[in-house]
Design a protein around this motif. Structure first.
Motif, PDB file in Angstrom:
ATOM      1  N   PHE A  96       0.687  -0.938   0.024  1.00  0.00           N
ATOM      2  CA  PHE A  96       0.078  -0.056   0.078  1.00  0.00           C
ATOM      3  C   PHE A  96       0.975   1.321  -0.107  1.00  0.00           C
ATOM      4  CE2 PHE A  96      -2.609  -3.198   1.558  1.00  0.00           C
ATOM      5  CZ  PHE A  96      -3.744  -3.267   0.657  1.00  0.00           C
ATOM      6  N   SER A  97       2.106   1.239   0.556  1.00  0.00           N
ATOM      7  CA  SER A  97       3.039   2.461   0.659  1.00  0.00           C
ATOM      8  C   SER A  97       4.006   2.108  -0.706  1.00  0.00           C
ATOM      9  CB  SER A  97       3.746   2.492   2.076  1.00  0.00           C
ATOM     10  OG  SER A  97       4.221   1.434   2.178  1.00  0.00           O
ATOM     11  N   SER A  98       3.973   1.170  -1.250  1.00  0.00           N
ATOM     12  CA  SER A  98       4.760   1.093  -2.433  1.00  0.00           C
ATOM     13  C   SER A  98       4.302   1.574  -3.774  1.00  0.00           C
ATOM     14  CB  SER A  98       5.012  -0.661  -2.382  1.00  0.00           C
ATOM     15  OG  SER A  98       5.415  -1.313  -1.772  1.00  0.00           O
ATOM     16  N   LEU A  99       3.042   1.726  -3.936  1.00  0.00           N
ATOM     17  CA  LEU A  99       2.359   2.439  -5.042  1.00  0.00           C
ATOM     18  C   LEU A  99       1.521   3.435  -4.844  1.00  0.00           C
ATOM     19  CD1 LEU A  99       0.505  -1.179  -6.080  1.00  0.00           C
ATOM     20  CD2 LEU A  99       2.684  -0.309  -6.912  1.00  0.00           C
ATOM     21  N   ASN A 100       2.130   4.481  -5.644  1.00  0.00           N
ATOM     22  CA  ASN A 100       1.496   5.844  -5.708  1.00  0.00           C
ATOM     23  C   ASN A 100      -0.166   5.832  -5.790  1.00  0.00           C
ATOM     24  OD1 ASN A 100       0.775   8.515  -5.713  1.00  0.00           O
ATOM     25  ND2 ASN A 100       2.615   9.042  -7.064  1.00  0.00           N
ATOM     26  N   PRO A 101      -1.107   6.001  -4.765  1.00  0.00           N
ATOM     27  CA  PRO A 101      -2.295   5.872  -5.226  1.00  0.00           C
ATOM     28  C   PRO A 101      -2.704   7.186  -6.162  1.00  0.00           C
ATOM     29  CG  PRO A 101      -1.910   7.007  -2.964  1.00  0.00           C
ATOM     30  CD  PRO A 101      -0.812   6.702  -3.446  1.00  0.00           C
ATOM     31  N   ARG A 102      -2.109   8.123  -6.548  1.00  0.00           N
ATOM     32  CA  ARG A 102      -2.619   9.054  -7.579  1.00  0.00           C
ATOM     33  C   ARG A 102      -2.142   8.710  -9.108  1.00  0.00           C
ATOM     34  NH1 ARG A 102      -3.236  14.262  -5.236  1.00  0.00           N
ATOM     35  NH2 ARG A 102      -2.610  14.291  -2.946  1.00  0.00           N
ATOM     36  N   MET A 103      -1.552   7.613  -9.096  1.00  0.00           N
ATOM     37  CA  MET A 103      -0.967   6.890 -10.394  1.00  0.00           C
ATOM     38  C   MET A 103      -2.096   5.997 -10.724  1.00  0.00           C
ATOM     39  SD  MET A 103       2.985   7.148 -10.071  1.00  0.00           S
ATOM     40  CE  MET A 103       3.411   6.378 -11.589  1.00  0.00           C
ATOM     41  N   SER A 104      -2.311   5.928 -12.070  1.00  0.00           N
ATOM     42  CA  SER A 104      -3.263   4.846 -12.546  1.00  0.00           C
ATOM     43  C   SER A 104      -2.506   3.432 -12.588  1.00  0.00           C
ATOM     44  CB  SER A 104      -3.767   5.046 -14.013  1.00  0.00           C
ATOM     45  OG  SER A 104      -2.540   4.794 -15.068  1.00  0.00           O
ATOM     46  N   GLU A 107       0.028   3.712 -15.504  1.00  0.00           N
ATOM     47  CA  GLU A 107       1.172   4.490 -15.123  1.00  0.00           C
ATOM     48  C   GLU A 107       2.185   3.773 -14.287  1.00  0.00           C
ATOM     49  OE1 GLU A 107      -0.695   8.863 -15.445  1.00  0.00           O
ATOM     50  OE2 GLU A 107      -0.977   7.809 -13.583  1.00  0.00           O
ATOM     51  N   LEU A 108       1.504   3.108 -13.410  1.00  0.00           N
ATOM     52  CA  LEU A 108       2.613   2.228 -12.262  1.00  0.00           C
ATOM     53  C   LEU A 108       3.317   1.198 -12.867  1.00  0.00           C
ATOM     54  CD1 LEU A 108      -0.036   1.969  -9.407  1.00  0.00           C
ATOM     55  CD2 LEU A 108       2.041   3.417  -9.254  1.00  0.00           C
ATOM     56  N   ILE A 109       2.423   0.519 -13.947  1.00  0.00           N
ATOM     57  CA  ILE A 109       3.239  -0.413 -14.582  1.00  0.00           C
ATOM     58  C   ILE A 109       4.254  -0.161 -15.519  1.00  0.00           C
ATOM     59  CG2 ILE A 109       2.861  -2.562 -16.109  1.00  0.00           C
ATOM     60  CD1 ILE A 109       0.490  -3.040 -14.347  1.00  0.00           C
ATOM     61  N   SER A 110       3.901   0.851 -16.392  1.00  0.00           N
ATOM     62  CA  SER A 110       4.889   1.269 -17.522  1.00  0.00           C
ATOM     63  C   SER A 110       5.813   2.318 -17.121  1.00  0.00           C
ATOM     64  CB  SER A 110       3.891   2.020 -18.561  1.00  0.00           C
ATOM     65  OG  SER A 110       3.392   3.317 -17.924  1.00  0.00           O
ATOM     66  N   GLU A 111       5.597   2.976 -15.999  1.00  0.00           N
ATOM     67  CA  GLU A 111       6.794   3.985 -15.754  1.00  0.00           C
ATOM     68  C   GLU A 111       8.094   3.115 -15.511  1.00  0.00           C
ATOM     69  OE1 GLU A 111       7.050   7.551 -12.697  1.00  0.00           O
ATOM     70  OE2 GLU A 111       7.402   5.857 -11.582  1.00  0.00           O
ATOM     71  N   PRO A 112       8.341   1.981 -14.801  1.00  0.00           N
ATOM     72  CA  PRO A 112       9.617   1.492 -14.695  1.00  0.00           C
ATOM     73  C   PRO A 112       9.970   0.859 -16.015  1.00  0.00           C
ATOM     74  CG  PRO A 112       7.671   0.106 -13.506  1.00  0.00           C
ATOM     75  CD  PRO A 112       7.239   1.390 -13.865  1.00  0.00           C
ATOM     76  N   LEU A 113       9.262   0.358 -16.893  1.00  0.00           N
ATOM     77  CA  LEU A 113       9.572  -0.025 -18.176  1.00  0.00           C
ATOM     78  C   LEU A 113      10.021   1.030 -18.952  1.00  0.00           C
ATOM     79  CD1 LEU A 113       6.396  -2.511 -18.633  1.00  0.00           C
ATOM     80  CD2 LEU A 113       8.655  -3.061 -18.008  1.00  0.00           C
ATOM     81  N   VAL A 114       9.381   1.934 -19.029  1.00  0.00           N
ATOM     82  CA  VAL A 114       9.701   3.164 -20.058  1.00  0.00           C
ATOM     83  C   VAL A 114      11.179   3.893 -19.460  1.00  0.00           C
ATOM     84  CG1 VAL A 114       9.318   5.769 -20.575  1.00  0.00           C
ATOM     85  CG2 VAL A 114       7.479   3.924 -20.525  1.00  0.00           C
ATOM     86  N   MET A 115      11.226   4.001 -18.181  1.00  0.00           N
ATOM     87  CA  MET A 115      12.553   4.397 -17.492  1.00  0.00           C
ATOM     88  C   MET A 115      13.727   3.600 -17.904  1.00  0.00           C
ATOM     89  SD  MET A 115      11.827   6.316 -13.811  1.00  0.00           S
ATOM     90  CE  MET A 115      13.423   7.108 -14.001  1.00  0.00           C
ATOM     91  N   ASN A 116      13.493   2.262 -17.679  1.00  0.00           N
ATOM     92  CA  ASN A 116      14.599   1.487 -18.168  1.00  0.00           C
ATOM     93  C   ASN A 116      14.512   1.012 -19.369  1.00  0.00           C
ATOM     94  OD1 ASN A 116      15.882   0.514 -15.413  1.00  0.00           O
ATOM     95  ND2 ASN A 116      13.752  -0.041 -14.848  1.00  0.00           N
ATOM     96  N   ARG A 117      14.183   1.734 -20.490  1.00  0.00           N
ATOM     97  CA  ARG A 117      14.085   1.834 -21.931  1.00  0.00           C
ATOM     98  C   ARG A 117      13.543   0.171 -22.217  1.00  0.00           C
ATOM     99  NH1 ARG A 117      18.986   4.087 -21.099  1.00  0.00           N
ATOM    100  NH2 ARG A 117      18.680   6.264 -20.837  1.00  0.00           N
ATOM    101  N   ALA A 118      12.689  -0.410 -21.579  1.00  0.00           N
ATOM    102  CA  ALA A 118      12.245  -1.865 -21.927  1.00  0.00           C
ATOM    103  C   ALA A 118      11.152  -1.547 -22.871  1.00  0.00           C
ATOM    104  CB  ALA A 118      11.711  -2.526 -20.884  1.00  0.00           C
ATOM    105  N   CYS A 119      10.496  -0.441 -22.779  1.00  0.00           N
ATOM    106  CA  CYS A 119       9.529  -0.187 -23.876  1.00  0.00           C
ATOM    107  C   CYS A 119       9.170   1.400 -23.930  1.00  0.00           C
ATOM    108  CB  CYS A 119       8.101  -0.792 -23.556  1.00  0.00           C
ATOM    109  SG  CYS A 119       7.134  -0.256 -22.210  1.00  0.00           S
TER     110      CYS A 119
END
Ligand SMILES: Nc1ncnc2c1ncn2[C@@H]1O[C@H](COP(=O)(O)OP(=O)(O)O)[C@@H](O)[C@H]1O
Ligand SMILES: [Mg+2]
Length: 123
Positions: A96-104, A107-119
């Motif tokens: 519950f404190s790992s995921l930002n409740p303001r993000m969809s 967004e939660l799933i895609s952010e690390p993928l985009v940041m790591n240039r996996a997609c």
């Protein structure tokens, strides 16, 4: 064999007063070889999460050294660190404190993928 992860006299002191410091991590030496697992056990507040954050590079260390595959990640370049971080993952205890409740969820799933240039960001 070179250790996959090695810490040398790793320390993290938090400033808690004008000249008072809390010694959260105080001289940790550990070595993990590829394929092995290390459990860090101790009472609440003894510094386990801080140690995890230090080796992930989420917190700056007060002093000491951290090596991944023999590379000193506290003193390597940003590009090298970014490359290393792609291979690391921290799984937080409390979802519950790992995921930002303001993000969809997208967004939660895609952010690390985009940041790591996996997609690419398809938004
Ligand atoms: N950002 C911070 N600022 C000040 N003190 C902190 C901070 N993060 C952790 N601490 C303190 O460092 C100590 C170790 O905390 P932590 O690593 O979370 O312990 P554990 O994960 O073993 O329960 C605790 O006393 C905690 O209050
Ligand atoms: Mg913890």
């Amino acid at each position: 064999m070179i250790a996959m992860l090695r810490t040398v006299d790793l320390k993290k002191y938090f400033r808690v007063g004008k000249s008072k410091f809390l010694h959260a991590v105080d001289g940790v030496n550990l070595e993990i070889t590829a394929g092995s697992t290390l459990g860090v056990v101790g009472e609440s507040g003894c510094g386990k999460s801080t140690l995890g954050r230090l080796v992930m590079g989420l917190l700056p260390a007060t002093s000491g050294e951290i090596f991944y595959d023999g590379v000193d990640i506290l003193h390597c370049g940003k590009a090298e660190l970014t490359e290393r971080r792609r291979k690391m993952q921290i799984i937080f205890q409390d979802p519950f404190s790992s995921l930002n409740p303001r993000m969809s969820v997208f967004e939660l799933i895609s952010e690390p993928l985009v940041m790591n240039r996996a997609c690419k960001n398809r938004k």
